[in-house]
Design a protein around this motif. Structure first.
Motif, PDB file in Angstrom:
ATOM      1  N   LEU B  40       0.828  -1.205   0.000  1.00 25.72           N
ATOM      2  CA  LEU B  40       0.000   0.000   0.000  1.00 25.72           C
ATOM      3  C   LEU B  40       0.863   1.256   0.000  1.00 25.72           C
ATOM      4  O   LEU B  40       0.556   2.240  -0.682  1.00 25.72           O
ATOM      5  CB  LEU B  40      -0.923  -0.012   1.224  1.00 25.72           C
ATOM      6  CG  LEU B  40      -1.893   1.158   1.336  1.00 25.72           C
ATOM      7  CD1 LEU B  40      -2.869   1.156   0.177  1.00 25.72           C
ATOM      8  CD2 LEU B  40      -2.630   1.137   2.644  1.00 25.72           C
ATOM      9  N   LYS B  43       1.935   2.016  -3.425  1.00 26.63           N
ATOM     10  CA  LYS B  43       0.848   2.511  -4.285  1.00 26.63           C
ATOM     11  C   LYS B  43       0.605   3.998  -4.089  1.00 26.63           C
ATOM     12  O   LYS B  43       0.068   4.674  -4.950  1.00 26.63           O
ATOM     13  CB  LYS B  43      -0.435   1.744  -3.971  1.00 26.63           C
ATOM     14  CG  LYS B  43      -0.495   0.422  -4.691  1.00 26.63           C
ATOM     15  CD  LYS B  43      -1.913  -0.087  -4.641  1.00 26.63           C
ATOM     16  CE  LYS B  43      -1.934  -1.582  -4.663  1.00 26.63           C
ATOM     17  NZ  LYS B  43      -2.932  -2.115  -3.751  1.00 26.63           N
ATOM     18  N   GLY B 324      -7.689  -1.038   6.199  1.00 30.22           N
ATOM     19  CA  GLY B 324      -7.807   0.097   5.275  1.00 30.22           C
ATOM     20  C   GLY B 324      -8.350   1.340   5.951  1.00 30.22           C
ATOM     21  O   GLY B 324      -7.646   2.353   6.079  1.00 30.22           O
ATOM     22  N   GLU B 400      -6.212   4.966  -3.009  1.00 33.59           N
ATOM     23  CA  GLU B 400      -5.450   3.818  -3.491  1.00 33.59           C
ATOM     24  C   GLU B 400      -5.962   2.513  -2.891  1.00 33.59           C
ATOM     25  O   GLU B 400      -5.933   1.483  -3.557  1.00 33.59           O
ATOM     26  CB  GLU B 400      -3.966   3.995  -3.165  1.00 33.59           C
ATOM     27  CG  GLU B 400      -3.296   5.107  -3.937  1.00 33.59           C
ATOM     28  CD  GLU B 400      -3.411   4.917  -5.443  1.00 33.59           C
ATOM     29  OE1 GLU B 400      -3.222   3.792  -5.913  1.00 33.59           O
ATOM     30  OE2 GLU B 400      -3.707   5.891  -6.145  1.00 33.59           O
ATOM     31  N   SER B 401      -6.417   2.553  -1.623  1.00 36.60           N
ATOM     32  CA  SER B 401      -6.865   1.294  -1.018  1.00 36.60           C
ATOM     33  C   SER B 401      -8.234   0.907  -1.568  1.00 36.60           C
ATOM     34  O   SER B 401      -8.603  -0.268  -1.520  1.00 36.60           O
ATOM     35  CB  SER B 401      -6.911   1.413   0.501  1.00 36.60           C
ATOM     36  OG  SER B 401      -7.911   2.315   0.886  1.00 36.60           O
TER      37      SER B 401
END
Lengths: 350, 404
Positions: B40, B43, B324, B400-401
């Motif tokens: 993550l 990203k 998240g 992004e998540s």
């Protein structure tokens, strides 16, 4: 629905009782009482003098007893001394016969909120006037904040990913990242100081207490609204983008309804349900902003009174203030829940 | 010497930040080079918003760290230099000594101290306290929120009532009640610290035990090691001078001074405790909501069928799947904690009045605001940019998540 409100009111009363007890406990810790005695008497008091002063004012009784007296479920203390009887329920010393005629109970339940040692006035009067002033501030904050936040949110969420969306979202992120003491200071610096020289507004809102006008009242209102605005706008944007991708919007588009019509007639109503709860839940946060802004702009409202009371350990005023603010917080939660049920037909009808 | 011009000031300020620029370039180059292997975090470098946020946050983190190592600062943040009171940015010192920096880059404040150095030192206070306090708040919130959401029932009712109780308190009133010298004298913050700081230990113990209890040979030494170190840290944290609480009325002995690793002064401790205390109930509510949502999923039912214990399900099935939203909230909450620290400083609570933290500096400078802007604006803009960076970072992470 009636049962729901009744239960919530019950919880509210229990919460208020717990919170006031915590405030009572913290303000009645011995070092705080010692400080109180020294500010009321003189700073060079010996330990014995402090104790006797506290004893004479009924402050050395056990905590639950004092709390019960403040609530009005236990009789107020009386003490007979050389020059008559002193007591919680009347001011000064009186002969025993007169003292007996005074009411025995005097607490919140009897409508007696106590006496503020700092302002030398009844707590209920102080809270009344200060709350009125803050009410005026809050009213204008809501008038400015809610429509502009909704407008920004709807405009940004209307076309997701467009330039309008990007710039308005950036604006709302910046406002949520700017606490009141930063934005207030920046506004004062730009618009009022002689260093920049714009001098469009006044840097203090003290004159707005009597006679509020644009020049002396706009900056405090703007400062509070900006911080809350970004959050509401982002919520509105999220709910608006969600609605705009719904099936019925697509149907309306395919039928050939014009874009403004889709937004105004089809999307808006459903998009505004979620922000409503957010707006109501924002009110307790505004209370925080009010304390900061009133201190910064020297507007002597509720938040200013809170700072004064807390800074000087004015026990009864602090208790009164915490009762009021707890009630405000819980009441807005209740309104937000009830309103959500009422606005959302899916819940109301089932 | 002549005062500096605006462009000279900007150049010199940028030059002072050289170590920060170097560190930022290294971090960004390394992260972008290996971003496919970094999960993550990697990203994040696909989203421009996230990158800007990360850059702002890391800028202040590096500023704080290097500032604490005395790399960026030009003067002692507490030293008063005669003739520099309220002087505008770029004013030269009257008689700079050997090796002393010859200008006040961003001017002098009301007590003739260097504004620039104070701002840099202020970053260190925030970088020290805010993430750590947020982490403690998360430990408390997770440890209580998971069972509340998972079991529901009476436990949930009781814990939620407590959380709502704290949330109904106006934050500033709470600060005024907790963060005063009188309250510190009664030892209330020490008691609160004792309770609040237990939670990380409980969390770690349950986390490891639920995972490894089937392999007692591995678990027992692991638990003894981890808990031993954590308990030692815990005891050093809460005890000062050999005592947990040392007031005339009560004194509770704790860790002897020889074993005490570090002392936290009463002011910092009370600020820390109250910030954790204010943040925990919100984290609790988020975790509780997530746990209630996730416990209905199939993989939880599968784990139950497998015969896993409740704590294993909570900590190794539910928690990783809730990461998240929790990571996003963690970033936002550090920002909020920064704002709270500023609020404390603004009301002159907790830290000493000469402390260079941003809130106190704003509070000091606002009295003369109509005439001198330069002492107030740097800390105000610093705080603004740091919180903005955290918000942008959270936004980038959220974006992004959600992509996968």
């Amino acid at each position: 629905m009636g049962l729901f409100i009744l239960r919530r009111t019950g919880v509210m009363i229990v919460t208020a009782l717990c919170l006031t007890f915590i405030v009572f406990f913290l303000t009645n810790l011995y070092p705080n009482l010692e400080k109180l005695a020294k500010t009321q008497g003189n700073f060079r008091m010996s330990d014995e003098a402090v104790t006797s002063w506290l004893d004479a004012n009924g402050l050395l009784q056990p905590l639950p007893v004092k709390y019960g007296q403040w609530l009005g479920v236990l009789p107020g203390w009386t003490r007979s001394g050389e020059d008559g009887v002193t007591g919680r329920c009347f001011i000064g010393a009186k002969p025993a016969s007169e003292a007996a005629a005074e009411p025995r109970y005097c607490g919140i339940l009897q409508g007696d909120w106590g006496y503020s040692r700092v302002f030398k006035d009844d707590v209920s009067t102080i809270i009344g006037t200060r709350l009125g002033l803050t009410g005026k501030l809050m009213f204008w904050v809501l008038v400015l904040m809610v429509p502009s936040a909704l407008l920004i949110g709807v405009l940004a969420g209307m076309r997701e990913g467009s330039v309008t969306d990007r710039s308005l979202s950036t604006f709302s992120i910046i406002t949520t990242a700017t606490p009141e003491y930063v934005s207030g200071v920046i506004f004062i610096a730009i618009f009022t100081s002689s260093a920049v020289g714009l001098k469009w507004f006044k840097g203090t809102a003290a004159s707005a207490m009597k006679d509020a006008n644009f020049e002396n009242f706009f900056l405090p209102v703007l400062t509070i609204s900006l911080y809350g605005m970004g959050y509401i706008a982002r919520m509105t944007r999220a709910s608006m983008t969600e609605v705009m991708t719904a099936q019925y919007i697509r149907t309306a588009r395919l039928k050939g309804v014009s874009f403004p019509n889709i937004v105004m007639k089809h999307a808006l109503r459903n998009a505004l349900i979620a922000p409503f709860t957010v707006i109501m839940l924002q009110v307790p946060w505004l209370l925080n902003g009010v304390v900061i802004v009133e201190t910064l702009f020297n507007y002597k409202g509720f938040g200013w009174a809170l700072v004064q009371a807390a800074g000087n350990n004015d026990i009864e005023l602090l208790l009164g203030i915490s009762v009021v603010s707890v009630v405000v917080v819980l009441l807005t939660q209740l309104i937000s829940d009830v309103g959500y049920v009422y606005l959302n037909p899916r819940i109301r009808i089932s | 010497m002549e005062p500096l011009t605006t462009s000279e000031i900007i150049l010199r300020v940028l030059y002072q930040f050289t170590p920060v620029w170097i560190a930022l370039v290294i971090v960004f180059a390394a992260s972008i080079a290996f971003k496919r292997r970094l999960g993550l975090y990697g990203k994040l470098f696909d989203s421009p918003v996230g990158m800007i946020g990360f850059a702002l946050v890391m800028f202040w983190v590096f500023t704080g760290i290097f500032g604490a190592m005395d790399l960026i600062v030009t003067h002692d943040p507490l030293a008063q230099v005669s003739g520099m009171k309220n002087k505008p940015p770029g004013t030269p010192l009257r008689s700079p000594g050997d090796g002393e920096y010859a200008w006040y880059l961003l001017g002098g404040d009301n007590l003739a101290r260097d504004v620039f150095s104070r701002m840099v030192k202020g970053a260190w206070i925030v970088v020290q306290i805010a993430p750590l306090a947020t982490m403690f708040a998360f430990m408390v919130g997770i440890t209580l929120g998971l069972p509340a959401g998972f079991y529901g029932g009476r436990l949930d009712t009781a814990l939620s009532f407590l959380a709502n109780l704290i949330l109904a308190f106006p934050v500033i009133l709470l600060f005024y009640l907790l963060v005063t010298p009188e309250i510190i004298a009664t030892g209330v913050p020490n008691y609160m610290a004792t309770v609040l700081f237990v939670f990380p230990i409980v969390f770690a113990a349950v986390l490891l035990n639920s995972r490894f209890y089937t392999q007692p040979r591995f678990r027992t030494p692991l638990l003894i090691g981890v808990l031993g170190v954590m308990t030692w840290l815990y005891l050093s944290l809460i005890s000062t001078g050999g005592y947990l609480v040392n007031t005339p009325a009560v004194s509770i002995p704790a860790l002897p001074e020889i074993l005490d690793l570090f002392d936290v002064s009463g002011g910092i401790l009370v600020v820390f405790v109250s910030v954790v205390f204010v943040n925990s109930p919100t984290v609790f509510r988020i975790v509780r909501g997530l746990a209630m949502d996730i416990k209905t999923r199939d993989y939880v039912a599968a784990a139950q069928t497998r015969g896993e214990g409740p704590w294993y399900i909570m900590l190794w099935e539910i928690l990783p799947n809730a990461r998240g939203p929790l990571i996003v909230d963690f970033c936002l909450r550090i920002g909020y904690t920064t704002i709270l620290l500023g609020t404390l400083g603004f009301f002159g609570l907790g830290l000493e009045s000469e402390s260079p933290d941003w809130g106190s500096t704003i509070n000091e400078g606002r009295r003369l605001l109509s005439r001198y802007l330069h002492p107030v604006l740097p800390p105000a803009l610093a705080l603004l940019s740091m919180v903005l960076g955290l918000n942008l970072l959270a936004d980038g992470l959220r974006e992004e998540s959600l992509k996968d």
